[in-house]
Design an enzyme around this catalytic site. Structure first.
Site, PDB file in Angstrom:
ATOM      1  CE1 TYR A 216     -68.728  53.206 -94.826  1.00 40.14           C
ATOM      2  CE2 TYR A 216     -69.482  53.202 -97.103  1.00 40.14           C
ATOM      3  CZ  TYR A 216     -69.694  53.508 -95.770  1.00 40.14           C
ATOM      4  OH  TYR A 216     -70.865  54.127 -95.378  1.00 40.14           O
TER       5      TYR A 216
ATOM      6  CD  GLU B 239     -73.905  54.277 -96.492  1.00 40.60           C
ATOM      7  OE1 GLU B 239     -73.046  54.190 -97.398  1.00 40.60           O
ATOM      8  OE2 GLU B 239     -73.627  54.664 -95.334  1.00 40.60           O
TER       9      GLU B 239
ATOM     10  N   PRO C  38     -73.682  67.603 -88.612  1.00 34.05           N
ATOM     11  CG  PRO C  38     -71.362  67.581 -88.652  1.00 34.05           C
ATOM     12  CD  PRO C  38     -72.541  68.499 -88.819  1.00 34.05           C
TER      13      PRO C  38
END
Length: 405
Positions: A95, A137, A400
């Site tokens: 991230y 997550e 996507p």
């Protein structure tokens, strides 16, 4: 929590993101892969080339800015992306890399318009958004690993059987190499397959829907061979699976993931509509409904070019013959002479609303659909025109996420 001033600054950038979002995300990916080429082992290069990944990220950033003061609004999107991230192996340490390159891309594309104040506000907002993803997550990683038969990251599976289903679709039956239990899954979910292709610099990871009911000692994926068409390159992974992966070979798989799942608590009729290889999650849903003894009426509608590329037809017709609550209908865009002679389809051309109304007994049902994006737009538009409520319309993008409106 973000303060009001930061929220106001982020919201003030919404119109700019609407105009420049895709330019920013294109530049973001260029920067990130130049600085961190190792991430090319995770991302789908084909989606990059076609611009789908850039557009999906631009839409996600735009939504995050729009709802920055109500991030719970985009929680379903966070969960959907979280499933994909968990199946790919995206970790918390990725991230900061994304944040740094995203902010760099915003600054580069917007130039002087990206003031220090705007960049600082976005840095703060990105931190909050990243934390939301990381915590969602983390739960998913824990669930995947700690469930019965579960595992972390990738586990080796052996191709037990390889079955050609049509001219363009082949199924692979996969059993764990270690011979231990495998995790169950919800009908509609997928696994990620990690491929090392000889001569390729990077590994390639692709998601494939599980095309059978849960509860078997194997996973089944059914892969469409993606040949090159016009400027669209051939699918590296699908062609390699078709041509080079045989019974006895090993494929590393993620634990099942995905939020496009059959609601088994609902007892209303179910309508499953698919186009092309979009039938794979529908097969899992159909087989689960009959396997669990559900008496819910099921309408199974599949659109294909013709009978040569129509996979699993016999399997569906057999289920319909054995279970009176299951009805199946075929729509062929360009039927062959054999299709015509055998009267092998119910509609020629494309699915449309009048035909759907003629084969679906009751619109008070749960609708699930999947297939190429133009097909899904057509189905979505028809259902909305018919007045089917949004909460009864469920769909899955292969690749996507995009928009159907």
């Amino acid at each position: 929590m973000l303060n009001q001033k930061t929220i106001d600054i982020i919201k003030s950038t919404v119109p700019v993101l609407e105009v420049h979002g895709t330019t920013i995300t294109k530049r973001f990916y260029q920067r990130m892969f130049a600085n961190h080429p190792e991430l090319l082992n995770i991302f789908n290069h084909a989606n990059q080339k076609q611009g789908r990944q850039q557009t999906a990220l631009a839409n996600a950033v735009y939504a995050a800015a729009l709802y920055i003061d109500k991030l719970e609004t985009i929680l379903p999107v966070v969960k959907q992306i979280g499933h994909k991230h968990r199946s790919l192996g995206i970790k918390p340490e990725h991230y900061p890399i994304v944040g740094e390159n995203l902010l760099g891309a915003i600054k580069e594309v917007l130039g002087d318009a990206a003031t220090d104040e705007i960049i600082e506000a976005w840095a703060e907002a990105y931190g909050v958004i990243a934390d939301a993803f990381i915590s969602v997550e983390a739960e998913m990683y824990e669930q995947a690993e700690n469930q019965p038969g579960g595992w972390a990251d990738f586990r080796e599976f052996v191709v037990e059987r390889k079955v050609k289903e049509s001219d363009v679709i082949t199924s692979f039956y996969l059993v764990p190499k270690d011979g231990k239990e495998i995790a169950s899954y919800e009908p509609g979910q997928y696994v990620s397959v990690k491929m090392e292709i000889p001569g390729e610099e990077n590994t390639h990871i692709r998601q494939y829907s599980l095309s059978d009911a849960p509860g078997n000692p194997y996973y089944r994926i059914s892969v469409k061979r993606e040949d090159a068409i016009g400027d669209k390159p051939a699918g590296k992974v699908s062609v390699y699976l078709w041509e080079h992966v045989n019974e006895g070979d090993i494929l590393p798989l993620s634990a099942p993931a995905g939020d496009f799942i059959l609601d088994q608590q609902d007892d209303r009729p179910v309508v499953l509509i698919s186009g092309g290889v979009g039938l794979t999650p529908m097969m899992s849903m159909l087989k689960t409904l009959v396997k669990t003894g559900s008496n819910r009426p099921v309408t199974f509608i599949h659109a294909a070019q013709n009978g040569n590329v129509h996979a699993m037809r016999d399997s569906v017709e057999e289920l319909a013959a054995q279970h009176p609550q299951v009805k199946a209908f075929w729509c062929y865009e360009k039927p062959t002479e054999q299709d015509r002679a055998a009267q092998a389809f119910h509609k020629e051309g494309y699915i449309d609303l009048p035909w759907l109304q003629s084969v679906i007994a009751d619109k008070n049902a749960s609708f699930y659909f999947c297939g190429p994006v133009p097909f899904m737009k057509t189905v979505n538009r028809a259902l909305k025109e018919w007045g089917v409520p949004a909460q009864d319309i469920h769909f899955e993008f292969f690749g996507p996420a995009g928009t159907l409106d």
